[in-house]
Design an enzyme around this catalytic site. Structure first.
Site, PDB file in Angstrom:
ATOM      1  N   LEU A 207      -8.169   7.626  11.200  1.00 38.86           N
ATOM      2  CA  LEU A 207      -8.094   8.796  10.888  1.00 38.86           C
ATOM      3  C   LEU A 207      -6.174   8.247  12.173  1.00 38.86           C
ATOM      4  O   LEU A 207      -6.100   6.887  12.559  1.00 38.86           O
ATOM      5  CB  LEU A 207      -9.144   8.708  11.845  1.00 38.86           C
ATOM      6  CG  LEU A 207      -8.829   9.955  12.535  1.00 38.86           C
ATOM      7  CD1 LEU A 207     -10.435  10.762  13.175  1.00 38.86           C
ATOM      8  CD2 LEU A 207      -8.483  10.564  13.661  1.00 38.86           C
ATOM      9  N   HIS A 327      -9.283   9.393  -4.825  1.00 38.99           N
ATOM     10  CA  HIS A 327      -8.273   8.219  -6.101  1.00 38.99           C
ATOM     11  C   HIS A 327      -9.328   7.468  -5.597  1.00 38.99           C
ATOM     12  O   HIS A 327      -8.638   6.830  -6.709  1.00 38.99           O
ATOM     13  CB  HIS A 327      -6.788   7.611  -4.680  1.00 38.99           C
ATOM     14  CG  HIS A 327      -7.621   7.230  -3.476  1.00 38.99           C
ATOM     15  ND1 HIS A 327      -6.685   7.182  -2.279  1.00 38.99           N
ATOM     16  CD2 HIS A 327      -8.499   7.253  -2.683  1.00 38.99           C
ATOM     17  CE1 HIS A 327      -6.490   6.944  -1.139  1.00 38.99           C
ATOM     18  NE2 HIS A 327      -7.945   6.198  -1.775  1.00 38.99           N
ATOM     19  N   SER A 378       0.598   1.872   4.471  1.00 41.13           N
ATOM     20  CA  SER A 378      -0.961   1.129   5.624  1.00 41.13           C
ATOM     21  C   SER A 378      -0.879   1.055   7.530  1.00 41.13           C
ATOM     22  O   SER A 378       0.238   1.618   7.522  1.00 41.13           O
ATOM     23  CB  SER A 378      -0.080  -0.620   5.374  1.00 41.13           C
ATOM     24  OG  SER A 378       1.032  -0.134   5.006  1.00 41.13           O
ATOM     25  N   MET A 379      -1.145   0.762   8.065  1.00 44.08           N
ATOM     26  CA  MET A 379      -1.204   1.532   9.375  1.00 44.08           C
ATOM     27  C   MET A 379       0.480   0.551   9.842  1.00 44.08           C
ATOM     28  O   MET A 379       0.856  -0.768   9.640  1.00 44.08           O
ATOM     29  CB  MET A 379      -2.427  -0.491  10.114  1.00 44.08           C
ATOM     30  CG  MET A 379      -2.035  -0.323  11.735  1.00 44.08           C
ATOM     31  SD  MET A 379      -3.791  -1.396  12.187  1.00 44.08           S
ATOM     32  CE  MET A 379      -2.931  -3.150  11.766  1.00 44.08           C
ATOM     33  N   SER A 383       3.162   7.714   5.882  1.00 46.63           N
ATOM     34  CA  SER A 383       2.961   8.351   4.777  1.00 46.63           C
ATOM     35  C   SER A 383       3.854   9.452   3.881  1.00 46.63           C
ATOM     36  O   SER A 383       4.712   9.538   4.654  1.00 46.63           O
ATOM     37  CB  SER A 383       1.131   8.849   5.582  1.00 46.63           C
ATOM     38  OG  SER A 383       0.353   8.441   5.757  1.00 46.63           O
ATOM     39  N   HIS A 402      -1.838   5.714  -4.810  1.00 44.18           N
ATOM     40  CA  HIS A 402      -2.540   6.190  -4.171  1.00 44.18           C
ATOM     41  C   HIS A 402      -2.005   5.560  -2.653  1.00 44.18           C
ATOM     42  O   HIS A 402      -2.617   5.576  -1.339  1.00 44.18           O
ATOM     43  CB  HIS A 402      -4.340   5.811  -4.791  1.00 44.18           C
ATOM     44  CG  HIS A 402      -4.534   4.257  -4.285  1.00 44.18           C
ATOM     45  ND1 HIS A 402      -3.904   3.383  -4.608  1.00 44.18           N
ATOM     46  CD2 HIS A 402      -5.660   3.972  -3.624  1.00 44.18           C
ATOM     47  CE1 HIS A 402      -3.837   2.676  -3.890  1.00 44.18           C
ATOM     48  NE2 HIS A 402      -4.701   2.520  -3.560  1.00 44.18           N
ATOM     49  N   GLY A 405      -0.857  -0.415  -1.202  1.00 43.68           N
ATOM     50  CA  GLY A 405      -0.952  -2.444  -2.243  1.00 43.68           C
ATOM     51  C   GLY A 405      -1.223  -2.965  -1.811  1.00 43.68           C
ATOM     52  O   GLY A 405      -0.531  -3.586  -1.269  1.00 43.68           O
ATOM     53  N   LYS A 478      -8.606   3.046  13.855  1.00 44.05           N
ATOM     54  CA  LYS A 478      -9.157   1.998  12.287  1.00 44.05           C
ATOM     55  C   LYS A 478     -10.435   2.106  12.199  1.00 44.05           C
ATOM     56  O   LYS A 478     -10.930   1.997  13.659  1.00 44.05           O
ATOM     57  CB  LYS A 478      -7.900   0.579  12.245  1.00 44.05           C
ATOM     58  CG  LYS A 478      -6.242   1.514  11.987  1.00 44.05           C
ATOM     59  CD  LYS A 478      -6.245  -0.451  11.854  1.00 44.05           C
ATOM     60  CE  LYS A 478      -7.096  -0.752  10.494  1.00 44.05           C
ATOM     61  NZ  LYS A 478      -6.868   0.320   9.274  1.00 44.05           N
TER      62      LYS A 478
END
Length: 479
Positions: A207, A327, A378-379, A383, A402, A405, A478
DNA sequence: ATGTTC
């Protein structure tokens, strides 16, 4: 790393696995990535693309998006469409986390209003939304309510006070996939799902409080209600133990069924059954239930996010839903095949639907502009918000990537990376991380993922979705 | 991803 000698580059970012890549292929394979991403492709991924190409009734190509990597049977990042008469349904083409997905809430706040209180805000969000492996919800649902969650999805949540009606039309499938049948979901799956509704989970689920750092397409951003400096909240999670158990249960059935139906498999993990068989129909009805559970889950979480923001800022703060995308799911959709409109069962596993303007599935607000596509980073990384295109309808059955990876296994990450160090590095960049333990941070460290900018650049250049905005993290909770 | 090997 890969057997690139047997792969033909047909044009920039498009690689083809010819029919003789391995015996039994019914269609060629197509993988969409840059030269650089091809070099780093996890070995075995192309083999998995080729294996999927051997499944009965597959149409056009067995495809993989630029963030592809090894998965259970199908690659993660895989897209495959099947003829509804001759084709199959396979749980491996959906994944264990049924309807893992992302939603994006748009606030009317500017980054400067949020940064000073970010630390307290993320603490409050972290306690409002339970997270971590095996975490349990503060929401208790009865067995009868759980049936409604499986059949009504996000609508169950809204009708029970978690969110507003407008949220529903801003979800894929309106957050309510038809065809779900709770009687096809085992007691074990129900028992795992019952205490977890309204929880984030673990791994790459998160989140995040973010802001719009850059708008690439002014007109589309305007239609989406996004502007530079705007604070957004992204929720990335799925169907928790319920979806996992549904997948496990039905895999067991399909591992027997494919033999019975005389399907030859190159990998047992591709267990499947003809779409019109009882076994496949049962899986689909359970999978739709799992998908609805995930939509209800993200809806409940979004409600708690709004409550928390209201407390911090003002009671009537607006946090409209941009969109909620799946996804990991299989769906029936019409696509053009050999110049003709055809109904297909499209499996997307670690791939996002990215429908073009004009598609009837889109809500009125986006019908003329195209579907918002939400790509979680990713963290600690950015995004993206993208928009669906006509090129994507032609090339990839209206699908795109999505996320970034993985490039390093969870195990290797925990062994080789110190979570406390990552936390400090991120803090230096102004990003606050809340996590149940440091190893959870190590598992999801920025360096264990591909560069998301590279992945997004490929899908943009190919035109299978286009960049609209880049979102940068302020604080992340997380699982 | 996942009560991380019924």
């Amino acid at each position: 790393m890969v057997q690139a000698d047997k792969v033909n580059k047909v044009s920039e970012d498009i690689w083809e696995l010819p029919m003789d890549y391995k015996p039994g292929m019914r269609v060629p394979g197509r993988i969409f990535l840059s030269d650089r991403l091809m070099e780093g492709l996890e070995s075995g991924t192309l083999e998995q693309v080729a294996n999927v190409a051997t499944l009965p009734g597959i149409q056009k190509y067995s495809m993989a998006m630029p963030d592809a990597h090894l998965g259970y049977g199908f690659p993660i990042g895989g897209v495959a469409g099947f003829d509804i008469e001759e084709g199959v349904i396979s749980p491996g083409g959906v994944g264990f986390d049924i309807n893992c997905g992302v939603r994006l809430l748009k606030s009317e706040l500017e980054v400067g209003q949020v940064r000073p209180v970010a630390s307290g805000l993320i603490d409050a969000l972290y306690s409002a939304v339970p997270s971590g492996l095996g975490s349990e919800s503060k929401l208790r649902v009865t067995d009868a309510q759980l049936d409604e969650v499986f059949t009504l999805g996000a609508r169950w949540a809204v009708e029970n006070g978690y969110g507003v009606k407008a949220d529903l039309e801003h979800c894929e499938e309106n957050g309510e996939m038809k065809g779900a049948d709770p009687s096809k979901i085992s007691k074990k799956a129900r028992d795992r799902g019952r205490p977890q509704l309204g929880t984030l989970g673990s791994g790459n689920h998160f989140l995040e409080v973010q802001y719009v750092e850059k708008v690439y397409d002014d007109a589309v951003a305007k239609a989406f209600g996004l502007w530079e400096g705007q604070v957004t909240v992204m929720v990335h999670c799925g169907s928790r133990g319920a979806g996992h158990q549904i997948c496990t249960d039905h895999l067991k059935v399909l591992e027997k069924a494919y033999v019975k139906y005389g399907i030859k498999l190159y990998d047992r993990q591709l267990a499947c059954a003809p779409i019109n068989s009882k076994e496949a129909q049962d899986y689909f009805a359970a999978m739709a239930g799992g998908a609805n559970y995930a939509w209800a889950n993200r809806q409940v979480i979004a409600h708690w996010v709004r409550e928390t923001f209201n407390r911090f800022f003002k009671d009537d703060l607006r946090m409209d839903l941009l969109y909620d995308v799946a996804h990991n799911v299989a769906k029936f959709e019409e696509h053009m095949v050999n110049g003709e409109k055809k109904m297909l069962c499209v499996h997307r596993k670690g791939a996002t639907r990215a429908f073009a303007p004009g598609r009837p599935e889109l809500p009125p607000a986006y019908r003329d502009v195209g579907q918002p596509v939400i790509i979680p980073g990713s963290m600690g990384s950015a995004s993206y918000v993208l928009v669906g295109t006509r090129e994507g309808m032609d090339l990839t059955f209206g699908s795109t990537c999505h996320g970034a990876g993985r490039v390093m296994s969870r195990h290797a990450a925990i062994k080789g990376i110190r979570g406390s160090e990552i936390r400090r590095e991120l803090a230096e960049r102004g990003i606050i991380v809340k996590a149940p333990k440091d190893s959870a941070i190590a598992e999801e460290a920025p360096e264990v993922y591909k560069e998301i900018g590279d992945v997004v650049e490929v899908v943009h250049r190919l035109g299978i979705s286009r960049k609209v905005a880049r979102l940068v993290p302020i604080a992340v909770a997380k699982g």
